[in-house]
Design a protein around this motif. Structure first.
Motif, PDB file in Angstrom:
ATOM      1  N   TYR A   1      29.701  -5.121 -10.301  1.00  0.00           N
ATOM      2  CA  TYR A   1      29.416  -3.805  -9.739  1.00  0.00           C
ATOM      3  C   TYR A   1      27.925  -3.509  -9.881  1.00  0.00           C
ATOM      4  N   TRP A   2      27.477  -2.490  -9.155  1.00  0.00           N
ATOM      5  CA  TRP A   2      26.099  -2.044  -9.268  1.00  0.00           C
ATOM      6  C   TRP A   2      26.046  -0.751 -10.060  1.00  0.00           C
ATOM      7  N   ASP A   3      25.082  -0.638 -10.954  1.00  0.00           N
ATOM      8  CA  ASP A   3      24.826   0.620 -11.632  1.00  0.00           C
ATOM      9  C   ASP A   3      23.504   1.174 -11.112  1.00  0.00           C
ATOM     10  N   LEU A   4      23.581   2.299 -10.377  1.00  0.00           N
ATOM     11  CA  LEU A   4      22.369   2.945  -9.860  1.00  0.00           C
ATOM     12  C   LEU A   4      22.203   4.264 -10.594  1.00  0.00           C
ATOM     13  N   ASP A   5      21.002   4.564 -11.089  1.00  0.00           N
ATOM     14  CA  ASP A   5      20.843   5.816 -11.836  1.00  0.00           C
ATOM     15  C   ASP A   5      20.693   7.028 -10.917  1.00  0.00           C
ATOM     16  N   ARG A   6      20.538   6.775  -9.628  1.00  0.00           N
ATOM     17  CA  ARG A   6      20.661   7.872  -8.665  1.00  0.00           C
ATOM     18  C   ARG A   6      21.132   7.285  -7.342  1.00  0.00           C
ATOM     19  N   SER A   7      21.886   8.064  -6.616  1.00  0.00           N
ATOM     20  CA  SER A   7      22.462   7.520  -5.389  1.00  0.00           C
ATOM     21  C   SER A   7      22.051   8.335  -4.167  1.00  0.00           C
ATOM     22  N   GLU A   8      21.122   9.301  -4.384  1.00  0.00           N
ATOM     23  CA  GLU A   8      20.624  10.069  -3.246  1.00  0.00           C
ATOM     24  C   GLU A   8      19.105  10.020  -3.227  1.00  0.00           C
ATOM     25  N   VAL A   9      18.557   9.709  -2.064  1.00  0.00           N
ATOM     26  CA  VAL A   9      17.110   9.701  -1.899  1.00  0.00           C
ATOM     27  C   VAL A   9      16.775  10.410  -0.588  1.00  0.00           C
ATOM     28  N   THR A  10      15.479  10.518  -0.326  1.00  0.00           N
ATOM     29  CA  THR A  10      15.028  11.242   0.863  1.00  0.00           C
ATOM     30  C   THR A  10      14.376  10.287   1.850  1.00  0.00           C
ATOM     31  N   ALA A  11      14.679  10.488   3.121  1.00  0.00           N
ATOM     32  CA  ALA A  11      14.094   9.648   4.160  1.00  0.00           C
ATOM     33  C   ALA A  11      12.612   9.976   4.346  1.00  0.00           C
TER      34      ALA A  11
ATOM     35  N   HIS B   1      32.495 -11.227  -6.405  1.00  0.00           N
ATOM     36  CA  HIS B   1      31.191 -11.076  -5.746  1.00  0.00           C
ATOM     37  C   HIS B   1      31.272 -10.165  -4.512  1.00  0.00           C
ATOM     38  N   HIS B   2      32.305 -10.382  -3.698  1.00  0.00           N
ATOM     39  CA  HIS B   2      32.441  -9.662  -2.425  1.00  0.00           C
ATOM     40  C   HIS B   2      32.624  -8.169  -2.613  1.00  0.00           C
ATOM     41  N   ASN B   3      32.988  -7.752  -3.810  1.00  0.00           N
ATOM     42  CA  ASN B   3      33.307  -6.333  -4.026  1.00  0.00           C
ATOM     43  C   ASN B   3      32.179  -5.568  -4.722  1.00  0.00           C
ATOM     44  N   MET B   4      31.020  -6.191  -4.847  1.00  0.00           N
ATOM     45  CA  MET B   4      29.879  -5.497  -5.462  1.00  0.00           C
ATOM     46  C   MET B   4      29.226  -4.609  -4.412  1.00  0.00           C
ATOM     47  N   ILE B   5      29.777  -3.438  -4.248  1.00  0.00           N
ATOM     48  CA  ILE B   5      29.277  -2.530  -3.202  1.00  0.00           C
ATOM     49  C   ILE B   5      28.958  -1.180  -3.833  1.00  0.00           C
ATOM     50  N   ALA B   6      27.776  -0.675  -3.556  1.00  0.00           N
ATOM     51  CA  ALA B   6      27.406   0.665  -3.997  1.00  0.00           C
ATOM     52  C   ALA B   6      26.900   1.434  -2.779  1.00  0.00           C
ATOM     53  N   GLU B   7      26.870   2.749  -2.905  1.00  0.00           N
ATOM     54  CA  GLU B   7      26.467   3.574  -1.776  1.00  0.00           C
ATOM     55  C   GLU B   7      25.175   4.328  -2.097  1.00  0.00           C
ATOM     56  N   ILE B   8      24.296   4.407  -1.134  1.00  0.00           N
ATOM     57  CA  ILE B   8      23.096   5.235  -1.266  1.00  0.00           C
ATOM     58  C   ILE B   8      23.089   6.222  -0.107  1.00  0.00           C
ATOM     59  N   VAL B   9      22.993   7.497  -0.437  1.00  0.00           N
ATOM     60  CA  VAL B   9      22.925   8.514   0.605  1.00  0.00           C
ATOM     61  C   VAL B   9      21.462   8.880   0.821  1.00  0.00           C
TER      62      VAL B   9
ATOM     63  N   SER C   1       0.833  -1.195   0.000  1.00  0.00           N
ATOM     64  CA  SER C   1       0.000   0.000   0.000  1.00  0.00           C
ATOM     65  C   SER C   1       0.874   1.254   0.000  1.00  0.00           C
ATOM     66  N   ALA C   2       2.183   1.089   0.336  1.00  0.00           N
ATOM     67  CA  ALA C   2       3.107   2.225   0.345  1.00  0.00           C
ATOM     68  C   ALA C   2       3.292   2.798  -1.064  1.00  0.00           C
ATOM     69  N   GLN C   3       2.945   2.020  -2.092  1.00  0.00           N
ATOM     70  CA  GLN C   3       3.100   2.484  -3.469  1.00  0.00           C
ATOM     71  C   GLN C   3       2.238   3.711  -3.766  1.00  0.00           C
ATOM     72  N   ALA C   4       1.180   3.880  -2.974  1.00  0.00           N
ATOM     73  CA  ALA C   4       0.242   4.964  -3.228  1.00  0.00           C
ATOM     74  C   ALA C   4       0.933   6.329  -3.217  1.00  0.00           C
ATOM     75  N   ALA C   5       1.873   6.533  -2.290  1.00  0.00           N
ATOM     76  CA  ALA C   5       2.592   7.798  -2.236  1.00  0.00           C
ATOM     77  C   ALA C   5       3.704   7.774  -3.276  1.00  0.00           C
ATOM     78  N   ALA C   6       3.565   8.610  -4.326  1.00  0.00           N
ATOM     79  CA  ALA C   6       4.477   8.620  -5.465  1.00  0.00           C
ATOM     80  C   ALA C   6       5.925   8.385  -5.042  1.00  0.00           C
ATOM     81  N   PRO C   7       6.500   7.228  -5.360  1.00  0.00           N
ATOM     82  CA  PRO C   7       7.812   6.886  -4.852  1.00  0.00           C
ATOM     83  C   PRO C   7       8.943   7.555  -5.633  1.00  0.00           C
ATOM     84  N   GLN C   8      10.076   7.642  -4.983  1.00  0.00           N
ATOM     85  CA  GLN C   8      11.296   8.039  -5.666  1.00  0.00           C
ATOM     86  C   GLN C   8      11.818   6.763  -6.335  1.00  0.00           C
ATOM     87  N   VAL C   9      12.142   6.844  -7.611  1.00  0.00           N
ATOM     88  CA  VAL C   9      12.529   5.639  -8.334  1.00  0.00           C
ATOM     89  C   VAL C   9      14.048   5.573  -8.504  1.00  0.00           C
TER      90      VAL C   9
END
Ligand code: CUA
Length: 177
Positions: free
Chosen positions: A88-98, A160-168, A71-79
């Protein structure tokens, strides 16, 4: 004792109890007995168990479905589009809001990876599978701002052990109110 240890001990005790019941039934199986005297009691117990399940299980089910995370989907999510590669991980954005839902669309460009998000204390806060040919949607609300790590949760080869990405995760504006 951590919650995992408690769960493990309870599971073990339940297995032992179930095993004991099976052994007792096996032990008594040679004994020929008349059904009639125990039948009434057994039917009464069955009726009681049935109504306990209905009266206890139904409210619990309703309560739990109210907490349904979808039901959390109802509030327009940050994608955040996340793709796993060897290694490695490819993230199209690395900053989101709490405080507001984040929708991770997780896939893989090669083999299966595990997409696991850890907080600064090393606790897994959310995870899903990164699979080639599929996009798995993981919706998570970060309660606390900070730096989170994405680690690979499925062995996918040499590095495998080195697949680390950061999200702020930044402080949400709603938190200031
Ligand atoms: Cu990717 Cu392990």
């Amino acid at each position: 004792m951590s919650i995992q240890t408690v769960a493990a001990v309870l599971t073990l005790l339940a297995i032992l109890a179930l095993g004991a019941v099976f052994l007792r039934v096996r032990w008594l199986a040679h004994d020929g007995r008349d059904y009639a005297p125990v039948q009434g009691t057994a039917y009464r117990i069955r009726t009681i168990v049935f109504w306990v399940l209905v009266l206890v299980g139904l409210p619990i089910s309703i309560l739990l479905f109210r907490e349904n995370p979808y039901s959390a989907q109802a509030a327009a999510p940050q994608v955040v589009n996340a793709t796993g590669y060897q290694w490695y991980w490819d993230l199209d954005r690395s900053e989101v809001t709490a405080g507001t839902p984040v929708e991770f669309r997780v896939t893989s460009a090669d083999v299966n990876h595990g997409f696991g998000i850890y907080d600064a204390g090393g606790t897994l806060v959310a995870q899903t599978q990164a699979m080639p040919g599929y996009v798995n949607r993981l919706i998570h609300v970060f309660d606390a701002p900070g730096t989170y790590d994405v680690l690979c949760l499925e062995y996918c080869g040499l590095v495998h052990h080195n697949m680390i990405a950061e999200i702020v995760v930044n402080e949400g504006e709603a938190n200031d109110d």
